[in-house]
Design a protein around this motif. Structure first.
Motif, short mmCIF file in Angstrom:
data_model
loop_
_atom_site.label_atom_id
_atom_site.label_comp_id
_atom_site.label_asym_id
_atom_site.label_seq_id
_atom_site.Cartn_x
_atom_site.Cartn_y
_atom_site.Cartn_z
N GLU A 161 34.27 150.98 -19.18
CA GLU A 161 34.79 152.00 -18.26
C GLU A 161 36.29 151.83 -18.01
O GLU A 161 36.87 152.53 -17.19
CB GLU A 161 34.05 151.94 -16.92
N PHE A 169 37.76 149.04 -16.75
CA PHE A 169 38.08 148.07 -15.69
C PHE A 169 38.49 146.74 -16.33
O PHE A 169 37.83 146.28 -17.27
CB PHE A 169 36.84 147.83 -14.79
N ILE A 208 45.23 157.23 -12.95
CA ILE A 208 44.26 158.00 -12.15
C ILE A 208 44.97 158.79 -11.04
O ILE A 208 44.37 159.17 -10.04
CB ILE A 208 43.15 157.10 -11.57
N THR A 236 33.26 145.81 -0.80
CA THR A 236 32.82 147.19 -0.70
C THR A 236 33.74 147.94 0.26
O THR A 236 34.52 147.33 0.99
CB THR A 236 31.40 147.25 -0.11
N SER A 237 33.63 149.27 0.27
CA SER A 237 34.39 150.08 1.23
C SER A 237 34.17 149.59 2.66
O SER A 237 35.09 149.52 3.47
CB SER A 237 33.94 151.54 1.17
N PHE A 267 39.46 157.11 1.93
CA PHE A 267 39.22 158.38 1.23
C PHE A 267 40.51 159.21 1.13
O PHE A 267 40.68 159.99 0.20
CB PHE A 267 38.13 159.21 1.94
N LYS A 271 38.12 160.92 -3.25
CA LYS A 271 36.80 161.12 -3.85
C LYS A 271 35.99 159.86 -4.10
O LYS A 271 34.84 159.78 -3.69
CB LYS A 271 36.91 161.93 -5.16
N LYS A 272 36.56 158.87 -4.81
CA LYS A 272 35.79 157.66 -5.13
C LYS A 272 36.61 156.42 -4.78
O LYS A 272 37.05 155.69 -5.68
CB LYS A 272 35.46 157.62 -6.63
N LYS A 285 35.59 152.75 -6.16
CA LYS A 285 35.78 152.60 -7.60
C LYS A 285 37.26 152.57 -7.97
O LYS A 285 37.71 151.75 -8.76
CB LYS A 285 35.07 153.78 -8.28
N LYS A 286 38.03 153.46 -7.35
CA LYS A 286 39.46 153.54 -7.68
C LYS A 286 40.22 152.29 -7.21
O LYS A 286 41.10 151.80 -7.91
CB LYS A 286 40.08 154.80 -7.06
N TYR A 295 39.46 149.52 -9.58
CA TYR A 295 40.11 149.79 -10.87
C TYR A 295 41.57 149.36 -10.84
O TYR A 295 42.04 148.64 -11.72
CB TYR A 295 39.98 151.29 -11.17
N LYS A 322 33.65 146.86 -10.59
CA LYS A 322 33.16 147.83 -9.58
C LYS A 322 32.37 147.08 -8.53
O LYS A 322 31.62 146.16 -8.87
CB LYS A 322 32.22 148.84 -10.25
N LYS A 336 29.42 145.94 -6.03
CA LYS A 336 27.97 146.06 -6.20
C LYS A 336 27.40 147.03 -5.16
O LYS A 336 28.14 147.70 -4.45
CB LYS A 336 27.30 144.70 -6.08
N ASP A 365 28.87 161.50 -4.74
CA ASP A 365 30.05 160.91 -4.09
C ASP A 365 30.20 161.36 -2.64
O ASP A 365 31.31 161.58 -2.17
CB ASP A 365 31.33 161.28 -4.87
N MET A 382 33.31 161.75 4.72
CA MET A 382 34.60 161.13 4.99
C MET A 382 35.75 162.01 4.47
O MET A 382 36.85 161.98 5.01
CB MET A 382 34.67 159.76 4.31
N ASP A 383 35.49 162.72 3.36
CA ASP A 383 36.55 163.60 2.85
C ASP A 383 36.32 165.06 3.27
O ASP A 383 36.72 166.00 2.59
CB ASP A 383 36.78 163.45 1.34
N ARG A 399 33.83 167.21 3.50
CA ARG A 399 32.91 168.20 2.96
C ARG A 399 31.82 168.41 4.01
O ARG A 399 31.46 167.47 4.72
CB ARG A 399 32.28 167.69 1.67
N LYS A 432 30.21 156.52 -20.50
CA LYS A 432 31.64 156.22 -20.35
C LYS A 432 32.21 157.10 -19.25
O LYS A 432 32.47 158.27 -19.43
CB LYS A 432 32.36 156.46 -21.67
N VAL A 433 32.40 156.50 -18.11
CA VAL A 433 32.93 157.25 -16.98
C VAL A 433 34.31 156.71 -16.66
O VAL A 433 34.48 155.52 -16.44
CB VAL A 433 32.03 157.07 -15.73
N ALA A 457 37.44 156.07 -14.33
CA ALA A 457 37.60 155.92 -12.89
C ALA A 457 38.33 157.13 -12.28
O ALA A 457 38.22 157.39 -11.10
CB ALA A 457 38.37 154.65 -12.58
N GLY A 458 39.04 157.85 -13.08
CA GLY A 458 39.82 158.97 -12.54
C GLY A 458 39.01 160.23 -12.33
O GLY A 458 39.47 161.16 -11.71
#
Lengths: 104, 423
Positions: A16, A18, A37, A64-65, A80, A85-86, A89-90, A93, A99, A101, B221, B237-238, B240, B418-419, B421-422
């Protein structure tokens, strides 16, 4: 595991993208990864990335967050905003860590 | 006399005392188990309860019915563990000393941790959990008279107990409304903090496709911030917003509060342990088993079962001063209900994803892995008998504790997911 070039350095990454070796990370690499990103690194971003790097040294796993909020002092909502969005993960990265757990 | 103290008489704690009472001499080891009540709930049944499969009384038995002779059973609420003094204090002041402590107090849904969710205007009225008997029964009664509308199936945060259960709930709800000839009046939305239907890529693809087939919308997400009670809306949190008429949520799961209070827990009160032998990372005479530990495996009865088979061997070696040789691999084996009398079966561990194939005997099966079949559903129904009569009492079950690759087809997932991160 593939090897790619980031900021002029050869680094090992997983499927991925990382980083897989803690010591291969540097601030220059973090900047390059952030750019990929579309994250513009500010002091607030660095505060989290540095917390993650330090925390990993003792915990041997990516915070973790929730932990970035309770131990690192940055509310999830703020994460956020900084890493849309993520965030978990970001942040991992850019910090060159696995990532977090929680995904089992 | 050595003292083994076990906290929690659920699936894990009950199996521990049954296994260890056989292995430890009564003249050498006193085994004491403490739980807050004498009500053992067959938790896999809570998923089917809302659809009218069981009656509440079929899912509850007395805990001590499953304990072996020769253990001491105490009812009481734990206040705090004092690891430095090797003692446990109960709320009523009683003190229990131990030589070895096993924490098996599981994980509990905590609606109080999400602002608005446990507001009495909605909780168990239009917002439900199905991980407690009370929640599951309330949901059954609400579903029976629900005229239709927007049903939101929601996960607050990982990890959760039985991570496939909310997906199963969505599949079963689709089948239930179809059967009641009102599927066209119901919109089902699956809201998850994960980036897909499930965690493991191969599984997420297979299960994601099943959501599409059933016209269940996926909102990935989604990290919840709060519930707006008045408008009955989930807010992320964002920012939605997802309004609901009927919410079926998996609240934040946490270990027991006394674990945090005793300085033994992580952010969610799970006890950090060595994932191969469950020994506390801080204290050499504390183990945590089942859902109470922080091992990166599914919080599920099958995991506890496989883990405790190995733990029992390890514990005897450990107290005799020998090396623990029975390392756990994170083996999990789960039936997934997919509705209309069918189910899937998945089998995986710390490092290997659920793979297609046949189980438990290669090629022959009879149960296909990661594929819908009627037999897998029958397996899930039959499991209630196995649970009460064999599993809790530590009797032999024909599934090995460590995962086997026999009969599985690994090639299918070589491409991986294959993901970036972006994305």
């Amino acid at each position: 595991m593939p090897v790619i070039e980031v900021a002029g350095k050869q680094v090992q990454v997983n499927e991925e993208g990382f980083l897989t070796v803690y010591e291969e990370w540097s601030e220059e690499i973090a900047l390059a990864l952030a750019k990929q990103i579309e994250i513009d690194m500010t002091d607030e971003h660095w505060k989290i990335i540095k917390f993650l790097r330090e925390d990993y040294k003792t915990q041997k796993e990516t915070a973790t967050s929730r932990r970035v909020q309770t131990v690192g002092g940055v509310p999830v909502k703020e994460q956020f905003v900084l890493f849309p969005k993520k965030p978990a993960k970001k942040m991992a990265y850019i910090a060159g860590l696995p990532k977090p757990k929680g995904c089992v | 006399m050595n003292k083994l103290l076990v906290l929690g008489g659920g699936t894990a704690g009950t199996m521990v005392v049954n296994k260890l009472r056989k292995k430890l001499k009564k003249t050498e080891w006193l085994i004491t188990l403490i739980d807050k009540d004498n009500r053992h709930i067959y938790q896999p049944g809570l998923l089917l309860m809302p659809f009218g499969v069981y009656k509440a009384e079929e899912l509850v038995k007395e805990r001590d019915h499953f304990f072996p002779a020769g253990i001491e059973y105490i009812t009481g609420d734990v206040s705090v563990i004092r690891p430095d003094a090797s003692e446990v204090i109960l709320e009523d002041g009683r003190i229990f000393k131990y030589d070895q402590l096993v924490i098996a107090t599981g994980t509990t849904p905590r609606p109080d941790q999400t602002p608005g969710l446990d507001d009495e205007a909605i909780w168990h009225k239009s917002a439900f959990d199905f991980y407690t008997l009370e929640g599951s029964v309330a949901l059954r009664d609400a579903l029976a008279k629900w005229p239709g509308g927007r049903m939101v199936v929601h996960i607050t945060e990982m990890p959760i107990k039985c991570p496939v259960a909310p997906l199963e709930f969505a599949f079963l709800a689709d089948a239930y409304f179809t059967e009641k000839k009102m599927r066209d009046k119901v919109e089902i939305i699956y809201v998850t903090p994960l980036e897909g239907a499930f965690t493991k890529p191969a599984c997420s693809r297979a299960l994601g496709a099943m959501l599409v087939d059933r016209k269940i919308a996926l909102e990935p997400d989604f990290m919840i911030e709060r519930v707006d009670v008045e408008s009955k809306t989930l807010i992320s949190m964002d920012e939605r917003e997802i309004p609901f008429d009927l919410l079926v949520t998996v609240p934040l799961n946490m270990g027991a509060d006394f674990i945090g209070k005793s300085g033994l827990g992580d952010d969610l009160n799970y006890v950090p342990v060595d994932k191969q032998n469950f020994l506390s990372k801080k204290y050499p005479n504390i183990f945590a088993l089942g859902d109470a530990s922080d091992i990166p495996a599914s919080k599920a009865g099958s995991v506890a079962h496989f883990a405790i088979d190995l733990f029992a061997e390890n514990f005897v070696e450990y107290v005799q001063g020998r090396e623990m040789k029975h390392n756990f691999d994170g083996h999990a084996n789960c039936f997934i209900e997919s509705g209309n009398g069918k189910g899937l079966l998945i089998d995986f561990n710390y490092t290997t994803e659920p793979l297609p194939g046949m189980f438990p005997i290669p090629v022959i099966g009879p149960m296909p892995l990661l594929k819908e079949s009627r037999l897998n559903h029958m397996g899930k129904l039959a499991f209630r008998w196995i649970y009460w009569n064999l599993l809790l009492k530590g009797r032999w079950i024909p599934i090995p504790a460590l995962m086997s690759m026999k009969g599985k087809r690994a090639a299918v997932v070589v491409e991986g997911e294959k993901v970036n991160a972006g994305h």
